[in-house]
Design a protein around this motif. Structure first.
Motif, mmCIF file in Angstrom:
data_model
loop_
_atom_site.group_PDB
_atom_site.id
_atom_site.type_symbol
_atom_site.label_atom_id
_atom_site.label_comp_id
_atom_site.label_asym_id
_atom_site.label_seq_id
_atom_site.Cartn_x
_atom_site.Cartn_y
_atom_site.Cartn_z
ATOM 1 N N LEU A 29 -38.099 49.891 141.779
ATOM 2 C CA LEU A 29 -37.194 49.105 140.938
ATOM 3 C C LEU A 29 -38.005 48.161 140.073
ATOM 4 O O LEU A 29 -39.173 47.864 140.384
ATOM 5 C CB LEU A 29 -36.221 48.315 141.817
ATOM 6 N N ASN A 43 -29.891 50.503 138.165
ATOM 7 C CA ASN A 43 -31.232 50.932 138.542
ATOM 8 C C ASN A 43 -31.294 51.507 139.951
ATOM 9 O O ASN A 43 -32.288 52.139 140.308
ATOM 10 C CB ASN A 43 -32.207 49.750 138.447
ATOM 11 N N VAL A 55 -31.962 42.807 140.354
ATOM 12 C CA VAL A 55 -32.045 44.097 139.690
ATOM 13 C C VAL A 55 -30.637 44.597 139.399
ATOM 14 O O VAL A 55 -29.735 44.501 140.247
ATOM 15 C CB VAL A 55 -32.807 45.112 140.554
ATOM 16 N N SER A 88 -34.303 53.920 138.164
ATOM 17 C CA SER A 88 -35.167 53.874 139.335
ATOM 18 C C SER A 88 -35.639 55.268 139.711
ATOM 19 O O SER A 88 -35.061 56.276 139.319
ATOM 20 C CB SER A 88 -34.415 53.264 140.511
#
Length: 507
Positions: free
Chosen positions: A251, A286, A282, A11
């Motif tokens: 994300l 991340n 997610v 991310s």
């Protein structure tokens, strides 16, 4: 221009202007394949008090009872074989299924722990296992025994084992390795104690009364699990000029899964993995750490424009919000938060940062049943499995995150909050508000992290799987067959238990 995407699938943490300046021309553009998500920094603070040692004692007894029952099945296999009029191999499969589910359901149970907490999972596992063993006492045939003694009881074992094995690490920081070692030592103590006891009980009354006794012993874990009370959970936010700083991160976009092209994803895109698509969440890897969220928020607050008519920059204030399931804090927790606040103020005295502790609501009244069986006493904001060190059982002083958090000229002002922020992953704002159902975002995010097929491509993970397979192959099999092998070798039954204890000591 938008920030460059990092290598791999990570991310990008961005901090827009304060709430009054959202949507300005300086805000970075979204990345292709990603979406902007508001995130928050939440951490669980260890107690390092006497109650933590009570948790260690309860975990020690619970693990001793659990492994003492699961790994001493060999004392009953001969009697069960005669009762069911079957061969030893199918009967041995019953306990093999129980132990297999006990060890393989770790990711699923971890998701439940992240959703409901350690206490609820341990108590629920005790009920499931105890009822399953009680029904196994009346099992008329092999199929019923396999279903309840193998499958149902095995899942209950997994709930108990994961809760007892992880909760200790969240109550300690400096003495974490010692506390976890003491709790884990309940396994050999339980096995060494239950082997001679099971042999005596089976010779006295058979495997069915012995299983009934096991059901009662597992039921004791229900009350031991009540000691796993929720930890103090803190939500750390930063405000500038009385306006909250909205911290966001790019994300992988789960909303556009169906519209993504099947072609190879470009390096600048952020595409969800197969596990993220499957669980619609997610992965934990991340998300940035909570320390990154706070430090980026402080940087954004310092650079915020001044209000009209003033000549000074906006003042940044770090707000620590204490969360509890019943809305109130005990005196001990109030002192702990105040100590963190005062020491953080002392540490950051040279910066334009203030620390405020939000006032908690008065505690709610609970019924007698809620106090007796506190399943629901869980902090909704608590996300224990979002920590990178959740499964780490060594000395935290060896971790780079801990060493970096302790690097400061005024080391005595360190609060422990720095390390917790460094190892805790941020939580999405929508995640903290998702509280209905079982498979909420808190559960699905853990499943997307632990059940990622990409893990199977890593050489280190393959070696770990092979090592675990070979270790348990030589560690668990003797528990089932060693007693009958001793008898066939001419060793009397009175010496079998002593021989088994020596074998366990060698392991």
């Amino acid at each position: 221009m938008p920030p460059k995407a990092p290598e791999g699938k990570r991310s990008i943490l961005i901090v827009p202007s304060v709430a009054s300046n959202k949507g300005s021309a300086t805000a970075p553009l979204p990345l292709e394949g990603g979406e902007e998500t508001e995130i928050a920094a939440t951490v669980s603070m260890p107690e390092d008090t006497g109650w933590g040692w009570l948790v260690v004692a309860c975990a020690f007894v619970s693990i001793g009872i659990l492994d003492g029952i699961a790994f001493t099945f060999g004392a009953m296999i001969s009697d069960i074989t005669q009762d069911m009029k079957s061969s030893e191999s199918p009967i041995a499969l019953v306990n093999s299924v129980a132990v297999g589910i006990y060890l393989m359901c770790g990711p699923v149970v971890s998701a439940f722990i992240n959703r409901f907490g350690f206490r609820a999972c341990c108590m629920t596992g005790s009920v499931i296992s105890s009822v399953s063993l009680f029904i196994s006492y009346f099992a008329p045939n092999y199929g019923t025994l396999l279903l309840f003694y193998g499958i149902c009881a095995g899942f209950g074992y997994s709930l108990i084992n994961m809760a007892c094995g992880l909760v200790v690490g969240f109550h300690f920081e400096r003495l974490r390795a010692l506390a976890l070692a003491i709790a884990a030592s309940g396994s050999p103590v339980g096995v060494m104690s239950m082997f001679p006891l099971n042999s005596y009980l089976v010779n006295l009354g058979g495997w069915r009364p012995t299983t009934l006794l096991h059901a009662g012993m597992v039921g004791i874990i229900f009350f031991l699990g009540m000691s796993f009370r929720p930890l103090l959970t803190l939500t750390v936010t930063l405000t500038t000029d009385d306006e909250p700083t909205r911290t966001t991160a790019y994300l992988p976009s789960l909303a556009n899964i169906g519209t993504q092209q099947k072609s190879k994803v470009d390096a600048t895109q952020m595409a969800p993995s197969k596990a993220e698509k499957m669980f619609n969440a997610v992965s934990n890897t991340n998300f940035p750490t909570a320390a990154s969220v706070v430090s980026a928020g402080q940087a954004a607050g310092a650079a915020a424009p001044a209000q009209v008519g003033t000549s000074t920059q906006g003042v940044s204030k770090l707000t620590i919000s204490a969360n509890q399931p019943q809305g109130g804090l005990s005196r001990r927790q109030i002192k702990q938060v105040q100590s963190i606040a005062s020491r953080t103020n002392q540490q950051d005295s040279k910066q334009v940062i203030e620390v405020a502790v939000s006032e908690a609501a008065p505690p709610k009244k609970r019924s007698f049943w809620e106090r007796l069986c506190p399943w629901q006493a869980h902090v909704p904001e608590s996300r224990p499995m979002y920590r990178d060190d959740a499964f780490y059982d060594g000395d935290v002083k060896r971790l780079p995150e801990y060493q970096k958090s302790m690097v400061d000229p005024s080391g005595e002002t360190k609060t422990g909050l720095e390390y917790q922020l460094a190892v805790s992953r941020a939580a999405a704002a929508a995640d903290l508000q998702d509280r209905r159902g079982v498979l909420t975002t808190a559960a699905r995010r853990v499943l997307a992290t632990m059940l990622d097929p990409l893990l199977l491509k890593r050489t280190s993970f393959q070696l770990q799987c092979a090592s675990g397979f070979l270790t348990y192959l030589g560690f668990l099999v003797p528990y089932v067959f060693i007693q009958e092998r001793n008898k066939s070798a001419g060793i009397s039954s009175s010496h079998c238990a002593v021989f088994e204890l020596r074998v366990y000591a060698l392991w």
